[in-house]
Write an enzyme that holds these catalytic residues in place. Structure first.
Site, mmCIF file in Angstrom:
data_model
loop_
_atom_site.group_PDB
_atom_site.id
_atom_site.type_symbol
_atom_site.label_atom_id
_atom_site.label_comp_id
_atom_site.label_asym_id
_atom_site.label_seq_id
_atom_site.Cartn_x
_atom_site.Cartn_y
_atom_site.Cartn_z
ATOM 1 N N ASP A 60 0.868 -1.174 0.000
ATOM 2 C CA ASP A 60 0.000 0.000 0.000
ATOM 3 C C ASP A 60 0.904 1.223 0.000
ATOM 4 O O ASP A 60 2.027 1.186 0.508
ATOM 5 C CB ASP A 60 -0.964 -0.002 1.190
ATOM 6 C CG ASP A 60 -0.271 0.100 2.531
ATOM 7 O OD1 ASP A 60 -0.126 1.220 3.058
ATOM 8 O OD2 ASP A 60 0.117 -0.960 3.068
ATOM 9 N N GLU A 147 -8.162 4.740 12.257
ATOM 10 C CA GLU A 147 -7.157 4.631 13.305
ATOM 11 C C GLU A 147 -7.152 5.907 14.137
ATOM 12 O O GLU A 147 -7.681 6.935 13.718
ATOM 13 C CB GLU A 147 -5.779 4.366 12.694
ATOM 14 C CG GLU A 147 -5.381 5.338 11.569
ATOM 15 C CD GLU A 147 -4.154 4.866 10.806
ATOM 16 O OE1 GLU A 147 -3.049 4.959 11.381
ATOM 17 O OE2 GLU A 147 -4.296 4.411 9.651
#
Length: 262
Positions: A60, A147
């Site tokens: 990623d 997150e």
């Protein structure tokens, strides 16, 4: 329409560095899985199951990876890439379009992710993502990155888990209606535990765990992708990059892709 796929695979050798390629049928075509030729600038001494046991590796990336030779990365085992697209309701990653086009040209399975900003409504963020991410046939499911952000200069609020899960549901529902497949959630150990994300029904997870296998770090909860390092070294990519694995075999990867064909 979903198709039954054959699990018969043909093993051949790559012309690049001896990396192994396996052509596995998927839908009306096939997907080629290339064994990884990666390194790690700060490797972990895995206490249990190592990510090396999984055959399908990928990355990623975001604006921090400014120089990518996608053909070289693909030839060295980048089988998929999750690319940062948007953040909140007013930010677009400046490298998204370049990475999206480059990965597509190189034959890398690609998906886009959105970094969630807890100081904007979920529906507004979903519309922002849709505005900037094309509905591309064969793309991986969109991803919602959730997150904690304790160092954010504008939004450090920590909402209750029930509120977080409801925001996630709103975002996922809107994207599912637009893209035709259920998005996944990327998260970290502390956020997953603090907000009890495991309570969400019908959600696939992409989990970060850089010191232990997800089975241990996430109390046995299921996952589809595992981000196991942020210090990966991949031929074709300048500097460090996040590396991930898919949870199953090459044949399971082919089946997973076939089930998500748009």
């Amino acid at each position: 329409m979903l198709r039954q796929i054959s699990l018969v695979a043909l093993l051949v050798l790559s012309a690049c560095g001896g990396a192994k390629r396996e052509a596995v049928p998927v839908g009306s075509g096939e997907v080629t899985v290339i064994s990884s030729n990666f390194d790690d600038s700060d490797p972990t001494d895995w206490p249990g199951r190592s990510p090396d046991r999984y055959p399908v590796h990928g990355i990623d990336l975001s604006r921090f990876q400014t120089s990518v030779d996608w053909s070289a990365a693909r030839a060295n085992g980048v089988n998929f890439a999750f690319i940062k697209a948007t953040e909140g309701g007013d930010r677009v990653d400046p490298m998204f379009e370049d990475h999206w086009r480059g990965a597509g040209r190189a034959g890398v399975m690609r998906g886009a992710y959105h970094f969630f900003y807890r100081c904007r409504p979920a529906a507004e963020q979903a519309r922002w993502f849709i505005k900037h991410v094309p509905r591309t046939p064969g793309a991986l499911p969109p991803v919602l990155d959730m997150e904690w952000t304790p160092t954010s200069p504008t939004c450090t609020i920590r909402r209750d888990g029930a509120v977080i899960r409801e925001e996630a549901r709103i975002f996922l529902d809107i994207l599912e209606r637009h893209y035709g497949q259920r998005p996944m959630i990327y998260t970290t150990v502390d956020f997953f535990q603090d907000t009890e994300l495991w309570r969400l029904q019908g959600v696939e997870f992409w989990l970060r765990s850089v010191a232990d296998h997800p089975h241990g770090a996430y109390d046995g909860n299921s996952w589809s992708f595992w981000q196991y390092t942020s210090t990966g070294l991949v031929p074709g990519i300048a500097g460090r990059v996040d590396i991930n694995v898919f949870a199953g075999s090459k044949q399971a990867w082919a089946g997973w892709l076939a089930a998500r064909q748009m």
